[in-house]
Design an enzyme around this catalytic site. Structure first.
Site, short mmCIF file in Angstrom:
data_model
loop_
_atom_site.label_atom_id
_atom_site.label_comp_id
_atom_site.label_asym_id
_atom_site.label_seq_id
_atom_site.Cartn_x
_atom_site.Cartn_y
_atom_site.Cartn_z
N HIS A 2 0.87 -1.21 0.00
CA HIS A 2 0.00 0.00 0.00
C HIS A 2 0.89 1.24 0.00
O HIS A 2 1.44 1.62 1.03
CB HIS A 2 -0.90 0.01 1.24
CG HIS A 2 -1.80 1.20 1.32
ND1 HIS A 2 -3.15 1.09 1.56
CD2 HIS A 2 -1.57 2.53 1.22
CE1 HIS A 2 -3.69 2.30 1.58
NE2 HIS A 2 -2.75 3.19 1.37
N HIS A 51 1.47 5.38 -1.81
CA HIS A 51 1.04 6.50 -2.68
C HIS A 51 2.28 7.04 -3.37
O HIS A 51 3.18 7.57 -2.71
CB HIS A 51 0.38 7.60 -1.85
CG HIS A 51 -0.83 7.13 -1.12
ND1 HIS A 51 -2.10 7.22 -1.65
CD2 HIS A 51 -0.97 6.50 0.08
CE1 HIS A 51 -2.97 6.69 -0.80
NE2 HIS A 51 -2.31 6.25 0.26
N LYS A 63 -9.60 -0.37 -5.28
CA LYS A 63 -9.61 0.34 -4.00
C LYS A 63 -10.95 1.00 -3.74
O LYS A 63 -11.46 1.75 -4.58
CB LYS A 63 -8.50 1.39 -4.01
CG LYS A 63 -8.40 2.23 -2.74
CD LYS A 63 -7.85 1.44 -1.56
CE LYS A 63 -8.00 2.20 -0.25
NZ LYS A 63 -6.76 2.75 0.25
N HIS A 108 -10.44 1.37 2.47
CA HIS A 108 -10.15 2.38 3.49
C HIS A 108 -11.29 2.28 4.50
O HIS A 108 -12.40 2.71 4.21
CB HIS A 108 -10.05 3.79 2.88
CG HIS A 108 -9.67 4.81 3.91
ND1 HIS A 108 -8.44 5.39 3.97
CD2 HIS A 108 -10.36 5.31 4.97
CE1 HIS A 108 -8.38 6.22 5.01
NE2 HIS A 108 -9.54 6.18 5.64
N HIS A 140 -4.26 -0.32 6.21
CA HIS A 140 -3.68 0.47 7.31
C HIS A 140 -4.55 0.44 8.56
O HIS A 140 -5.09 1.46 9.00
CB HIS A 140 -3.39 1.91 6.87
CG HIS A 140 -4.41 2.57 5.98
ND1 HIS A 140 -5.74 2.65 6.31
CD2 HIS A 140 -4.31 3.17 4.78
CE1 HIS A 140 -6.39 3.27 5.37
NE2 HIS A 140 -5.54 3.59 4.42
N ASP A 157 1.65 2.81 3.48
CA ASP A 157 0.79 3.99 3.33
C ASP A 157 1.62 5.26 3.29
O ASP A 157 1.17 6.32 3.72
CB ASP A 157 -0.27 4.06 4.44
CG ASP A 157 -1.37 5.07 4.12
OD1 ASP A 157 -1.54 5.42 2.94
OD2 ASP A 157 -2.04 5.52 5.06
C1 NCD Z 1 -3.43 9.17 2.06
C2 NCD Z 1 -3.05 10.17 0.97
O1 NCD Z 1 -2.50 11.23 1.32
O2 NCD Z 1 -3.27 9.89 -0.20
N1 NCD Z 1 -3.37 9.83 3.33
C3 NCD Z 1 -3.25 9.25 4.54
O3 NCD Z 1 -3.31 9.95 5.56
N2 NCD Z 1 -3.06 7.96 4.69
C4 NCD Z 1 -4.77 8.59 1.76
C5 NCD Z 1 -5.08 7.36 2.60
O4 NCD Z 1 -4.50 6.31 2.41
O5 NCD Z 1 -5.95 7.46 3.48
ZN ZN Z 2 -3.14 5.19 1.76
#
Ligand code: NCD
Ligand code: ZN
Length: 347
Positions: free
Chosen positions: A13, A15, A99, A136, A174, A247
């Site tokens: 996971h 970003h 997702k 989520h 998460h 995450d």
């Molecule tokens: C994530 C993001 O910034 O894309 N932020 C976070 O606090 N984890 C989105 C997510 O996974 O909830």
């Molecule tokens: Zn995330």
């Protein structure tokens, strides 16, 4: 133990963003992880197979050539997603999951699903194809306290979904609470969870004591210490239902250090060092590899990596910031502090 060698991990996971931020962060994930499940919450979201493939190309172009890195793509479930698109995704070798963001739950989730209990045809298709649904897990109901949103989601949304679709392959992403650990443990082997390094290392005091620390603000928000302990027990248990998902969620300094700062912690620069520290503090280094490198591939039906990574107990200083191409700064979690371990890819 001052040194250990484990199979190279994967991040289930992460970003990676797009544009200048993608260029700034891609190498950090690629230098530690062989594969990563890449979140689709771009603006606009990665909602079709074609968009996922073109995003994959941009990621590969941003990764320095010396790394063998395989982005595992995901589709963002919107209210316009069709059963046919999900069927095509399941047949595509580069797409590994879908997702589900409850609309309004987190960063870039406004194109998500307003009522996750109203998408049965899509869930039926995922159950049929076996393409995993990544969730989520927080309700967005304004009347629910932010610290209770994960527990409420289990009761109001996940439980009914899994009653209706008992063979759905599902990852609760998460997780942050004892409630989530217990829920996942009670389900079939088709239901698993990722756990971040920051939720293993910190409770909510890190964010709120002695001043408000925006770089510790992420969603789901850090919880109290008893929940952190439950997460540590789950992660270090060896149970195949729990695996690494950082995450890592980079935002610019300006977007984090603001009157209304974005949620997300940037941890990919030292993902494995942070997990190693958490397992070491728990006296469970022997369980690290199962969590970082074996349970994830097993759930996704992939072979574990054959390459190895060495972890050495050696203090290193965390930079105050990382630059990005467009002069914005990216502040890592623990900026200016130290890490207790150092990771080095052996190959
Ligand atoms: C994530 C993001 O910034 O894309 N932020 C976070 O606090 N984890 C989105 C997510 O996974 O909830
Ligand atoms: Zn995330």
């Amino acid at each position: 133990m001052n040194e250990l060698v484990i199979r190279q991990p994967d991040d289930w996971h992460v970003h990676l963003r797009d544009g200048a931020m993608l260029t700034a962060v891609a190498l950090f994930t690629a230098r530690q992880c062989r594969r990563a499940i890449v979140m689709p919450n771009l603006v606009p979201p990665v909602a079709t197979v074609a968009e996922a493939l073109s995003y994959r190309d941009r990621i590969l172009a941003a990764v320095p050539a010396q790394f063998q890195f395989h982005p595992l793509m995901t589709l963002y479930l919107t209210e316009q997603t069709t059963v046919a698109e999900l069927a095509a995704a399941a047949l595509n070798p580069f797409i590994h999951a879908v997702k589900l963001y409850p609309a309004g739950a987190t960063t870039n989730s406004d194109r998500g699903v307003r009522d996750p209990l109203s998408i049965d045809p899509l869930l039926a298709e995922l159950e049929r194809s076996g393409l995993p649904l990544l969730v989520h897990g927080e309700v967005v109901d304004a009347s629910v306290d932010i610290f209770d949103r994960e527990a409420q989601f289990i009761e109001r949304v996940l439980t009914p979904i899994l009653v209706r679709f008992p063979n759905l392959k599902l990852v609760m992403e998460h997780i942050t609470t004892t409630d989530a650990v217990n829920f996942v443990l009670e389900q079939s082997e088709q239901v698993a969870a990722t756990i971040t390094a920051h939720h293993l290392l910190y409770n909510r005091n890190a964010m709120l004591v002695g001043g408000i620390r925006p770089h510790y603000y992420c969603l789901p928000v850090l919880k109290r210490e008893s929940h952190r302990q439950a997460l540590l027990t789950a992660a270090t248990s060896g149970n195949p239902k729990f695996f690494m998902g950082t995450d890592s969620a980079p935002h610019t300094q300006a977007n984090k250090e603001s009157a209304c700062g974005c949620a997300g912690a940037f941890t990919a620069y030292a993902a494995l060092e942070l997990y190693t520290e958490a397992f070491d503090q728990a006296g469970q280094l022997a369980q690290l590899e199962v969590f970082t490198s074996l349970n994830g591939p097993r759930f996704y039906g992939l072979a574990p990596n054959e390459t190895r990574i060495r972890l050495i107990r050696q203090t290193q200083r965390v930079p105050e910031f990382f630059p990005t191409r467009d002069t914005e700064r990216l502040i890592p979690l623990r900026a200016g502090e130290t890490l207790a371990w150092q990771a080095e890819l052996i190959g």
